[in-house]
Design an enzyme around this catalytic site. Structure first.
Site: not given
Length: 649
Positions: A222, A327, A195, A346, A342, A382, A199
């Site tokens: 994802h 995103e 993961h 987070h 996104h 997600h 990124h």
């Protein structure tokens, strides 16, 4: 280091730059130690930009504006990210490896350790100077981010008493928490590494060369994590994960049992926590507004650009635009209007333990790509975004039989080995977690953790072809029933299809078979080479002026041992679907003989087109109103397979 450094010399330098990152560069690394005490302004002649990036970062440092050392770092913190990216600019502007290492050594000693590690990993990943260099596994460079506090405490005690230690690491929570049943997946250090490296390969802030289908890859990687998590839940008699709702409590709490190296414990979130606005980050109504604007774009079939023009998204390319928008990456067509759903989500989730900064808590696990999947709310978040993507995909017309058919090949049968999973013990090194100095002896400290693996397996695709041709083969594994054992309709379960492999082959006229190993799957990577092995290999190769015997490969990719979901002891039923289409679906002409890196399923091919021209998830990414459209295709084959889990291996 001599001009024109060899690959072993480069590997050795990167190893040493990441060795004991929280301590000064050891005097044994003489060249790096010397470089760390010389000013980067001395090396401006080796910079493509004439030293602009170096001067900018030095001015920030000399003015005392950089984050201090021995402090937590989060990429989602805007200022900390800016500082790390200044160092990325410095390193990517180096014209030769000597300049690269000299600048890296200096800033390792003068910048925050977390910022430095992130910048160096990004630079090694993307710089032409470091192609072929293997990055050490992050769980051995910054073990705090992957290891329970209790284990780190035991490692310190071992160092203090000069007693070597091997410590058993357990997953968080207890049997009273049903989510504990799937902690082995969310807390798997290999999956955590995939993961974070995904990124790093596809940073949301990237301003360099355009990365092919980056927004679609964000959706796809994802989406596959979420589908895979659902399969793990079904393997453990749990329902499919539900999405997050901004106006409902966060059902599952999370206690990370993990500490920062500096900055205290990762915050704990209780069960049934109501969402609160996070000071300086976002209000909940802002997130709802972002979602509303994105759903409006899907309903209208276009995204509004800042100049008032529209970009049509009711087509195969629309998912790429939508992924960048959600995103939101630098590829977003209108970040000012659609926001960064996104990234902000987070941050908001990561701050719910202390949304107003009352207790000055450090960021939560959701604010680090290394730790985010440990929190069950990661998958709920997600699933929420995945459902937005599904809304868009469901608007597109279903494929017709004529669009899906490939006349040349008829699949007669697919024979699969028994699919068996098991848990095994895995050992990794904790040494980098501990402070050290030249006059303190090292002590061996290792963590042991249970991790999922599977028996090797093959499948044989028996086919009849009218004539020789190149073909594209896609293999999916899809849960057959819900948690109550009720069979799922094709249009329900096709969204949960897990890509096991995509590959290109040559078929011959007549009746033949294609044999393929799970080991060759294009979505997975083997275990990372341990940091100690990388050090040993590089040091020996430099000493003997020979080649290294380490296979260079990407760090982005699902761990090979996690290719199969866990299943259960009775055997969990899945659909195995094999779908063959024309080799013209390949974006490169030689895919039948060259895997182009081999891990492109979730991670693409660096610097090249994504190999499969079709939409990611094809043909299951669009609605299938009638099973017969697919079932009657000669080039499509489905069968029930069992994934069995053995407690003893």
């Amino acid at each position: 280091m001599a001009e024109g450094a060899t690959l072993p010399q480069k590997q050795q330098a990167v190893n040493r730059l990441l060795y004991r990152i929280y301590s000064p560069i050891p005097s044994a690394f003489g060249d790096l130690k010397a470089a760390a005490s010389s000013s980067p302004r001395d090396h401006i002649g080796g910079c493509k930009d004439g030293g602009a990036a170096v001067n900018q970062l030095l001015e920030e440092q000399e003015s005392g504006r950089l984050l201090e050392q021995k402090h937590w770092f989060s990429l989602f913190n805007t200022r900390q990210r800016e500082e790390a990216l200044m160092l990325v600019d410095v390193l990517l502007n180096c014209q030769d490896f000597d300049t690269f290492t000299a600048n890296a050594a200096y800033f390792r000693e003068h910048m925050n350790e977390g910022e430095f590690v992130y910048a160096l990993y990004i630079a090694v990943t993307h710089s032409e100077l470091t192609q072929g260099v293997v990055l050490p596994p992050l769980y051995e460079v910054t073990p705090h981010m992957f290891t329970n506090s209790e284990i780190i405490d035991k490692a310190y005690a071992a160092k203090m008493t000069q007693t070597p230690g091997e410590f058993k690491m357990t997953f968080t929570g207890s049997k009273k928490n049903p989510e504990q049943r799937v902690a082995y997946f969310g807390e798997d250090i290999g999956m955590n590494s995939h993961h974070v490296h995904w990124h790093m390969d596809f940073p949301f802030w990237w301003h360099g060369d355009e990365i092919d289908r980056k927004g679609e890859l964000f959706f796809w990687a994802h989406h596959q994590l979420t589908a895979r998590f659902d399969a793990e839940r079904l393997s453990n008699y749990l329902s499919l994960v539900d999405e997050l709702y901004w106006d409902r409590p966060i059902k599952e709490g999370f206690a990370p049992h993990t500490s920062y190296k500096y900055g205290g414990e990762f915050p704990t979130r209780p069960d049934n926590k109501d969402f609160e606005d996070v000071d300086g980050v976002a209000r909940i109504r802002d997130l709802k507004e972002m979602e509303s604007r994105i759903r409006d774009a899907i309903a209208h079939g276009y995204i509004d650009k800042p100049d008032g023009s529209h970009v049509d998204i009711d087509n195969d390319e629309g998912i790429n635009m939508l992924g960048a928008t959600i995103e939101s990456s630098t590829s977003s067509a209108n970040a000012a209007y659609y926001g960064a759903l996104h990234n902000q989500a987070h941050r908001v989730l990561g701050s719910q333990a202390d949304p107003h900064g009352k207790f000055n808590l450090p960021p939560g696990v959701m604010e680090h790509f290394e730790t985010a999947t440990r929190d069950p709310s990661f998958f709920r978040l997600h699933k929420y975004m995945d459902n937005i993507f599904k809304e868009h995909k469901d608007k597109l017309p279903p494929y017709t039989a004529d669009e899906l058919k490939y006349e040349n090949v008829e699949i007669e049968e697919v024979v699969v080995d028994e699919l068996v999973t098991f848990f095994e013990d895995f050992e990794f090194d904790l040494s980098n977690a501990l402070d050290t100095s030249d006059n303190v002896a090292d002590v061996s400290v290792k963590a042991h953790v249970n991790r999922l693996n599977h028996e090797p397996f093959h499948y044989n695709i028996h086919y009849h072809a009218d004539h020789d041709d190149k073909v594209t083969v896609r293999v999916y594994l899809t849960p057959k029933n819900d948690e109550n054992g009720i069979a799922l309709d094709i249009n329900e379960n096709r969204w949960g299809a897990i890509l096991i492999d995509t590959f290109w082959a040559e078929v011959q006229a007549g009746t033949h078979s294609i044999r393929r190993s799970g080991h060759d799957s294009n979505v997975v990577i083997p275990d990372s080479t341990s940091f100690s092995e990388l050090i040993r290999e590089a040091d020996e190769a430099v000493e003997s002026n020979s080649e290294m015997h380490i296979e260079s490969g990407r760090s982005c990719g699902h761990p090979e041992r996690l290719l199969l979901p866990k299943g259960n002891t009775e055997g969990l039923e899945f659909w195995l679907n094999v779908y063959v289409t024309s080799g013209d679906d390949g974006a490169q002409d030689d895919l039948h003989v060259d895997a182009h890196g081999g891990t492109h399923g979730y991670c693409g091919v660096r610097g090249e087109k994504y190999p499969d021209k079709r939409p990611m998830g094809f043909p299951f990414e669009r609605r299938i109103p009638d099973l017969r459209v697919i079932k009657d295709l000669p080039n499509f084959y489905g069968k029930t397979v069992l994934v069995k889990h053995k407690d003893q291996h």
